[in-house]
Design a protein around this motif. Sequence first.
Motif, PDB file in Angstrom:
ATOM      1  N   ILE A 355       0.852  -1.182   0.000  1.00  0.00           N
ATOM      2  CA  ILE A 355       0.000   0.000   0.000  1.00  0.00           C
ATOM      3  C   ILE A 355       0.887   1.231   0.000  1.00  0.00           C
ATOM      4  CG2 ILE A 355      -1.894  -1.153   1.199  1.00  0.00           C
ATOM      5  CD1 ILE A 355      -1.057   0.308   3.753  1.00  0.00           C
ATOM      6  N   ALA A 356       0.326   2.346  -0.414  1.00  0.00           N
ATOM      7  CA  ALA A 356       1.062   3.612  -0.437  1.00  0.00           C
ATOM      8  C   ALA A 356       0.757   4.399   0.821  1.00  0.00           C
ATOM      9  CB  ALA A 356       0.688   4.417  -1.672  1.00  0.00           C
ATOM     10  N   ASP A 357       1.703   5.237   1.212  1.00  0.00           N
ATOM     11  CA  ASP A 357       1.491   6.141   2.332  1.00  0.00           C
ATOM     12  C   ASP A 357       0.302   7.032   2.009  1.00  0.00           C
ATOM     13  OD1 ASP A 357       1.551   8.072   4.294  1.00  0.00           O
ATOM     14  OD2 ASP A 357       3.723   8.302   4.282  1.00  0.00           O
ATOM     15  N   PRO A 358      -0.769   7.030   2.847  1.00  0.00           N
ATOM     16  CA  PRO A 358      -1.953   7.841   2.523  1.00  0.00           C
ATOM     17  C   PRO A 358      -1.677   9.336   2.512  1.00  0.00           C
ATOM     18  CG  PRO A 358      -2.119   6.900   4.735  1.00  0.00           C
ATOM     19  CD  PRO A 358      -0.934   6.263   4.085  1.00  0.00           C
ATOM     20  N   ALA A 359      -0.546   9.767   3.069  1.00  0.00           N
ATOM     21  CA  ALA A 359      -0.231  11.185   3.102  1.00  0.00           C
ATOM     22  C   ALA A 359       0.335  11.701   1.780  1.00  0.00           C
ATOM     23  CB  ALA A 359       0.760  11.470   4.228  1.00  0.00           C
ATOM     24  N   PRO A 361       0.301  11.509  -2.764  1.00  0.00           N
ATOM     25  CA  PRO A 361      -0.536  11.112  -3.899  1.00  0.00           C
ATOM     26  C   PRO A 361      -0.340   9.633  -4.223  1.00  0.00           C
ATOM     27  CG  PRO A 361       0.615  13.168  -4.361  1.00  0.00           C
ATOM     28  CD  PRO A 361       1.189  12.640  -3.068  1.00  0.00           C
ATOM     29  N   THR A 362      -1.431   8.959  -4.540  1.00  0.00           N
ATOM     30  CA  THR A 362      -1.369   7.519  -4.766  1.00  0.00           C
ATOM     31  C   THR A 362      -0.660   7.203  -6.077  1.00  0.00           C
ATOM     32  OG1 THR A 362      -3.440   7.236  -3.580  1.00  0.00           O
ATOM     33  CG2 THR A 362      -2.721   5.415  -4.969  1.00  0.00           C
ATOM     34  N   PRO A 363       0.469   6.497  -6.023  1.00  0.00           N
ATOM     35  CA  PRO A 363       1.161   6.128  -7.263  1.00  0.00           C
ATOM     36  C   PRO A 363       0.594   4.820  -7.815  1.00  0.00           C
ATOM     37  CG  PRO A 363       2.425   5.378  -5.392  1.00  0.00           C
ATOM     38  CD  PRO A 363       1.175   6.030  -4.827  1.00  0.00           C
ATOM     39  N   SER A 364       1.068   4.446  -8.995  1.00  0.00           N
ATOM     40  CA  SER A 364       0.764   3.106  -9.488  1.00  0.00           C
ATOM     41  C   SER A 364       1.625   2.139  -8.697  1.00  0.00           C
ATOM     42  CB  SER A 364       1.067   3.006 -10.987  1.00  0.00           C
ATOM     43  OG  SER A 364       2.430   3.311 -11.233  1.00  0.00           O
ATOM     44  N   LEU A 365       0.993   1.232  -7.974  1.00  0.00           N
ATOM     45  CA  LEU A 365       1.729   0.381  -7.050  1.00  0.00           C
ATOM     46  C   LEU A 365       2.511  -0.694  -7.789  1.00  0.00           C
ATOM     47  CD1 LEU A 365      -0.974  -0.021  -4.268  1.00  0.00           C
ATOM     48  CD2 LEU A 365       1.029   1.471  -4.256  1.00  0.00           C
TER      49      LEU A 365
END
Length: 629
Positions: A355-359, A361-365
């Motif tokens: 998962i990405a850090d919610p703080a 912008p969501t990158p393509s994982l």
Amino acid sequence: MAFLLPLLLLLFLLSGAFQSRATHIVGGQLQMSHLSAGRYQIGLTLYFDAVNGSPNARQTDLPVYFYEKRTRLLKDSVTLDLMSTTNVAYSGVNCQLSSLRTDNLTYEATVNLNPARYTDAGGYYISWERCCRNGIITNIQLPGDAAQVFYLEFPAMQRGGQPFVNSSPEGFTASGDYACVESPFRAAFGGTDPDGDSLVYDLVTPLNGHARSLPNALIQPRPARPGPYQKVRWLPGFDSLNQITGPQPLTVNRQTGELAFTAGQPGLYVFAVRCTEYRAGRRIGEVRREFQQVVVNCPTNPAPSLSLTQLGPPRQALPYIPGSVIQLPDPPAFRCLNLYAVDGDNNSQLNLRVIADPAQPTPSLPSLSVTRGVVNANGRRDTLIATLCFDECFGREGAAVRLAIIAEDRACPQPNRDTVWLTVQSRVIPDTRPTISIIDSAATFSSKPGGTITFPFIGLDPDPLTRVTVLATNLTDPDFRGQTIICPTRTGDNAASTRLTWPLSCTMKPGDYDLRLQVYSEACSRLLTTDTVMRVTVLPPDTTFIQPPNIFTPNADGLNDDFRPAAGILAGCGQEFRRLRIFNRWGREVFTSPERMAVWTGDKLSAGMYFYFLEYSDRTYKGWVELVR
């Protein structure tokens, strides 16, 4: 199954206590949704003990009341009808217990409220209460005599003479999970706001209503008076910030509403969360949610352990150093990390996720080669191995991306996990705009009707990992109606070329015309476009008529020996030659030919005047010629 015995015993004891004096309401919340001017849908969610709750305790309807906060005056009331009953879900299907089930009872009604009666700046509230709470609640005094209050505040429906539309937060969920002593527990307890208002969550002391010490807890109380309501009294060691005590007391995330705690002792704990909504920085309302959490002694279950390596092939790469930044090389270099997950239990099913850090912008994982597997089957001690690979587009903007790699087992009531945080960064990849150009110096940009305009062009984008497409975009414009313009759309890596071909029909009017050419490049979900306009010219059609000679002398001196009438006529666009016919002065045909460049030598004919006819598809040219010998 032996490890379940302490749990089942506790639940059995809790069950008996519940039956001795209880309303069997585990918690719930109110909701108010705006439908149209003055028209609202009011909802009440009750979380009901589905195992110990008496069928008689399930009401088919219940009243809620609307009060003005400042004056405490009753404004309206509405009876809500039971609309649906569903189960509150467990996090894990395999963790469900027949002795612990909670139902979600949904009550709803539509009510018309006159906005002109709801204009007080102090706001309003809706409430409903019920006696009494479960008698064995662990953290409050005299729970069997404490009424449960469901409470929602809403703002005035008019401000400054203008409508003020608002709906309360919605989308709340609850978890049916029990919690284990000394084991971290998390649960989603937040909602969303249909108006886009900001929501802030905090823990509050549950309210204690007026309906107390009823002989029969199933009697529906009609409140004798409105709020303000008293609060329940905490037992020693508990307060609004310590509603469930232990190594980590109960907390709520102020932004998301997620609950988290690690309890220190078993019990049945009541807690309350206030969700306050803000608009333009001003508080406009709140809804209070209440729930009861069961905490039991569970058998010890070790959490899985996860380790990572740096970039490199499996079993060759060095261990990852926590806190370090992994610099991704440019493709097509090796861009994979290695993950190794172990667990202390036999036949343990592990799940891996990222998962990405919610703080941020969501990158393509990045992708995992393995997302689940079983370790220690049949008593073996083994490891779940996976690779975490970053595609060529990951992080191309050059910003550092923080990711959490998580390994979870299938423990009950909630998975145990190990999390490793890592920071990954890639080199900035150029992001230049594509170009478009003509690639043939012999390109034709002007022609008369009947001719052809043609030119090739190319689109270029040198950036890595880029697909380029070229096309002409305005070929259907009214200017080109009735024309057939051919320009195939082409796509290629970093470059693409195509050719535009326009055979000018004879109906095309002379003038300048703009052909819009476009190139766009795509790379890693970004699209860049460049347009250019090519001006082409349609020239006036030929109208020249050269009069053929009107005399010829077939005497073999090499001068003016034959008659070639069509050589002097420049046919217009679309004209098709049919035949040449020659007649003498008495109207007899002496020569004919379908060839446009036919030659008449006056073979053996006497001198004199002759008449010719040049027949085309759309007209006939006529004239005379004298044969002299």
